[in-house]
Design an enzyme around this catalytic site. Structure first.
Site, PDB file in Angstrom:
ATOM      1  N   ASP A   1     -32.247   8.013  56.062  1.00 34.97           N
ATOM      2  CA  ASP A   1     -33.326   7.235  55.475  1.00 34.97           C
ATOM      3  C   ASP A   1     -33.340   5.786  55.936  1.00 34.97           C
ATOM      4  OD1 ASP A   1     -34.574   9.269  54.152  1.00 34.97           O
ATOM      5  OD2 ASP A   1     -33.570   8.929  52.242  1.00 34.97           O
TER       6      ASP A   1
ATOM      7  N   ASP B   1     -28.443   2.483  41.887  1.00 30.11           N
ATOM      8  CA  ASP B   1     -28.327   1.784  43.173  1.00 30.11           C
ATOM      9  C   ASP B   1     -29.327   0.641  43.301  1.00 30.11           C
ATOM     10  OD1 ASP B   1     -26.727   4.063  43.476  1.00 30.11           O
ATOM     11  OD2 ASP B   1     -27.105   4.164  45.617  1.00 30.11           O
TER      12      ASP B   1
END
Length: 401
Positions: free
Chosen positions: A128, A19
């Site tokens: 998050d 990612d």
């Protein structure tokens, strides 16, 4: 949305995985900016050492590794321990506590390297993103935040793999995991993939910090945890610093299968999420703290702390670490913990942790009052009036009233 030239330099929270490797290149391509890769070491393991080389190979102008292990344990884990923070009765907040410490390191790196924005790899459905961005707002409101998962058109891992292959981005060549994992010195979390079915059992061999309780030693292990003002300071009488102590206790408790939970939690964004966690050392520390508190804290103070602890845990879970309410509560919790000094003796055995003794120089426990034998302190006949007065408001109330 992406606009070339709108930022000049971005400091990216970088792990070295697929990612964030794609994000690093995507930022350069879409924004036409320089990227500084920042990797925070909170005890997640081998990936930290490889991150710098990967970042530079992917196009970063600089790659920084911040050793935050001491700050993480001292400034986040231990304060939460002193506050008795447990989210929804079970989760010890390992990821929630790491994010504000990581963000602090990120914004400090951004300022040091002249960045005008920070970026992270959190998705638009998770907690998050909230934690990163609320912490940034509190610490560095002048910095812009770029969250690629809320901007780009990629739908999943396959799209990222294709993007990386087309541009020659070095990424891990491991088989796709059937779940996602986040590790730090305090815990490991597992979610997503096969774990999204709340009926499905965790895959065999998934856990990394803890031995399967069925395979744990047949002999129990006694451990004595010493606390001073609510902070863990000794294990079996040996003084240790925060990182050393937690690492040692993780190994010890993890070897006996202590610290696994499997829960469905309520995310701040409104989604129910199944998470599996292992927090071996933290489980022992919370148990030890409760043992000492039971003999040093006044009843009403302890009950008030427990009421506030649930609120404190929600504040931290929801991303408000750097908030006036958390810091105000922390001061109250720390004032309460000033008395919590002593030792707790615990037994570790096949996934369980059991208290077998507690002692403290600040104890208010009285054997003279607690005894079932004859004493000159407590007149048992006084209990009749006590009960009669407390019965007044419910007298005749009945089951169906």
């Amino acid at each position: 949305m992406a606009r070339r030239g709108s930022v000049k330099r971005v400091c990216l929270s970088y792990s070295g995985g697929l990612d964030t490797s794609v994000i690093l290149h995507w930022l350069i391509e879409q924004y036409g900016c320089e990227v500084v890769a920042y990797t925070a070491d909170v005890g997640q393991g081998a990936e930290v050492g490889e991150a710098r080389e990967k970042a530079m190979a992917t196009g970063a102008v600089e790659a920084v590794v911040g050793d935050l292990k001491e700050a993480f344990v001292r400034d986040a884990v231990f304060p939460a321990l002193r506050a008795g923070a447990v989210y929804e009765s079970e989760y010890l907040l390992g990821t929630s506590l790491a994010r504000p410490i990581i963000t602090k390191g990120l914004v400090e790196a951004a300022r040091a390297h002249g960045a005008d924005a920070i970026s992270h790899g959190a998705t638009g459905k998770g907690n998050d993103q909230v934690r990163f961005e609320l912490s940034t707002a509190a610490l560095a409101p002048e910095l812009r935040t770029i969250a690629p998962w809320r901007e780009w058109k990629f739908k999943g891992r396959a799209d990222l793999v294709a993007f990386a292959a087309e541009r020659g981005i070095p990424t891990p060549v491991t088989q796709e995991s059937p779940y996602s994992m986040d590790a730090n010195l305090y815990h490991i979390s597992y979610e997503g993939g096969v774990l999204e079915d709340p009926w499905a059992a965790p895959p065999q061999g998934m856990f990394r910090m803890t031995t399967d309780p069925g395979d744990a030693p047949a002999e129990p292990r006694e451990v004595i945890v010493g606390l001073e003002a609510g902070n863990p300071v000794t294990i079996d009488g040996v003084a240790m610093g925060p990182v050393e102590l937690l690492t040692h206790l993780n190994d010890l408790a993890g070897g006996h299968g202590v610290g696994r939970i499997d829960i469905v939690e309520n995310r701040f964004v409104g989604i129910k999420s199944r998470g599996v966690y292992e927090t071996p050392g933290g489980t022992v520390l919370h148990t030890a703290r409760r043992a000492i508190e039971s003999i040093v804290l006044d009843r009403e103070v302890l009950h008030m702390r427990d009421d506030l602890a649930a609120r404190y845990a929600r504040i931290v879970y929801n991303g408000f670490w750097y908030s006036p309410e958390r810091t105000t509560l922390q001061a109250t919790m720390d004032r309460i913990q000033a008395r919590v000094t002593g030792e707790a003796r615990l037994i570790l055995y096949k996934g369980s942790v059991r208290i077998s003794g507690r002692r403290s120089p600040n104890s208010i426990y009285s054997e003279d009052v607690a005894t079932f034998e004859a004493d000159d302190v407590y007149d048992q006949s006084d209990a009749k009036g006590f009960i009669s007065l407390n019965a007044l408001r419910i007298r005749g109330f009945g089951e169906d009233s």
